[in-house]
Design a protein around this motif. Sequence first.
Motif, PDB file in Angstrom:
ATOM      1  N   ASP A 172       7.495   0.718   5.797  1.00 45.51           N
ATOM      2  CA  ASP A 172       8.766   1.347   5.453  1.00 45.51           C
ATOM      3  C   ASP A 172       8.461   2.828   5.293  1.00 45.51           C
ATOM      4  O   ASP A 172       7.960   3.252   4.244  1.00 45.51           O
ATOM      5  N   ASN A 173       8.751   3.603   6.312  1.00 46.40           N
ATOM      6  CA  ASN A 173       8.407   5.019   6.274  1.00 46.40           C
ATOM      7  C   ASN A 173       9.201   5.762   5.203  1.00 46.40           C
ATOM      8  O   ASN A 173       8.721   6.761   4.660  1.00 46.40           O
ATOM      9  N   ALA A 174      10.396   5.294   4.900  1.00 45.61           N
ATOM     10  CA  ALA A 174      11.198   5.946   3.862  1.00 45.61           C
ATOM     11  C   ALA A 174      10.559   5.790   2.493  1.00 45.61           C
ATOM     12  O   ALA A 174      10.734   6.640   1.613  1.00 45.61           O
ATOM     13  N   LYS A 175       9.812   4.704   2.314  1.00 43.78           N
ATOM     14  CA  LYS A 175       9.160   4.444   1.026  1.00 43.78           C
ATOM     15  C   LYS A 175       7.673   4.764   1.068  1.00 43.78           C
ATOM     16  O   LYS A 175       6.960   4.522   0.092  1.00 43.78           O
ATOM     17  N   ASN A 176       7.201   5.264   2.203  1.00 45.12           N
ATOM     18  CA  ASN A 176       5.769   5.575   2.345  1.00 45.12           C
ATOM     19  C   ASN A 176       4.895   4.373   1.989  1.00 45.12           C
ATOM     20  O   ASN A 176       3.872   4.514   1.296  1.00 45.12           O
ATOM     21  N   THR A 177       5.290   3.226   2.453  1.00 49.47           N
ATOM     22  CA  THR A 177       4.604   2.002   2.056  1.00 49.47           C
ATOM     23  C   THR A 177       4.375   1.098   3.269  1.00 49.47           C
ATOM     24  O   THR A 177       5.243   0.988   4.143  1.00 49.47           O
TER      25      THR A 177
ATOM     26  N   CYS B  50       0.865  -1.172   0.000  1.00 46.61           N
ATOM     27  CA  CYS B  50       0.000   0.000   0.000  1.00 46.61           C
ATOM     28  C   CYS B  50       0.900   1.219   0.000  1.00 46.61           C
ATOM     29  O   CYS B  50       1.586   1.494   0.991  1.00 46.61           O
ATOM     30  N   ALA B  51       0.910   1.917  -1.120  1.00 44.00           N
ATOM     31  CA  ALA B  51       1.737   3.109  -1.264  1.00 44.00           C
ATOM     32  C   ALA B  51       0.922   4.337  -0.897  1.00 44.00           C
ATOM     33  O   ALA B  51      -0.192   4.523  -1.394  1.00 44.00           O
ATOM     34  N   ALA B  52       1.490   5.164  -0.053  1.00 47.65           N
ATOM     35  CA  ALA B  52       0.799   6.362   0.414  1.00 47.65           C
ATOM     36  C   ALA B  52       1.447   7.609  -0.145  1.00 47.65           C
ATOM     37  O   ALA B  52       2.661   7.676  -0.309  1.00 47.65           O
ATOM     38  N   SER B  53       0.636   8.583  -0.419  1.00 43.45           N
ATOM     39  CA  SER B  53       1.148   9.890  -0.845  1.00 43.45           C
ATOM     40  C   SER B  53       0.297  10.961  -0.189  1.00 43.45           C
ATOM     41  O   SER B  53      -0.812  10.707   0.269  1.00 43.45           O
ATOM     42  N   GLY B  54       0.841  12.167  -0.153  1.00 39.91           N
ATOM     43  CA  GLY B  54       0.108  13.255   0.469  1.00 39.91           C
ATOM     44  C   GLY B  54       0.816  13.700   1.727  1.00 39.91           C
ATOM     45  O   GLY B  54       1.963  14.086   1.687  1.00 39.91           O
ATOM     46  N   ARG B  55       0.130  13.604   2.832  1.00 43.31           N
ATOM     47  CA  ARG B  55       0.693  14.088   4.083  1.00 43.31           C
ATOM     48  C   ARG B  55       1.756  13.143   4.614  1.00 43.31           C
ATOM     49  O   ARG B  55       1.994  12.076   4.076  1.00 43.31           O
ATOM     50  N   THR B  56       2.384  13.517   5.696  1.00 46.90           N
ATOM     51  CA  THR B  56       3.489  12.777   6.264  1.00 46.90           C
ATOM     52  C   THR B  56       3.041  11.384   6.661  1.00 46.90           C
ATOM     53  O   THR B  56       2.316  11.190   7.628  1.00 46.90           O
ATOM     54  N   PHE B  57       3.486  10.413   5.893  1.00 45.54           N
ATOM     55  CA  PHE B  57       3.081   9.032   6.108  1.00 45.54           C
ATOM     56  C   PHE B  57       3.459   8.554   7.485  1.00 45.54           C
ATOM     57  O   PHE B  57       2.703   7.815   8.133  1.00 45.54           O
TER      58      PHE B  57
END
Length: 126
Positions: free
Chosen positions: A73-78, A22-29
């Motif tokens: 993986d916060n570095a990958k927003n995933t 699940c890839a996230a974009s937008g605000r600080t994941f």
Amino acid sequence: QVQLVESGGGLVQAGGSLRLSCAASGRTFSSYAMGWFRQAPGKEREFVAAISWMDLLLYYAESVKGRFTISRDNAKNTVYLQMNRLKPEDTAVYYCAAVLDRRGIEYGLGYEYEFWGQGTQVTVSS
């Protein structure tokens, strides 16, 4: 706003494995707790797993404990859901969800989550 896009679903035989992403974009994941839910045809949506942000605590439904692993993986927003020893009853559309983490959240309750992905189909054949 947080946009969530799931991937990794598919058809697998019973006993097999899949890894959902699940890839996230937008605000600080990294400020968000993440959850996985699923919905089978004719059934209500149910909680699968969640991972908090503040404590990195993990939560699982009894039905998947010992077979599924949630990670992030916060570095990958995933966020990932590794699913092993799959069963036909795991067949469902799987959704990831996000909520700004805070004390007192009931991670297993869908209404706690603010943002949802579109879902990815997982089908387990017997």
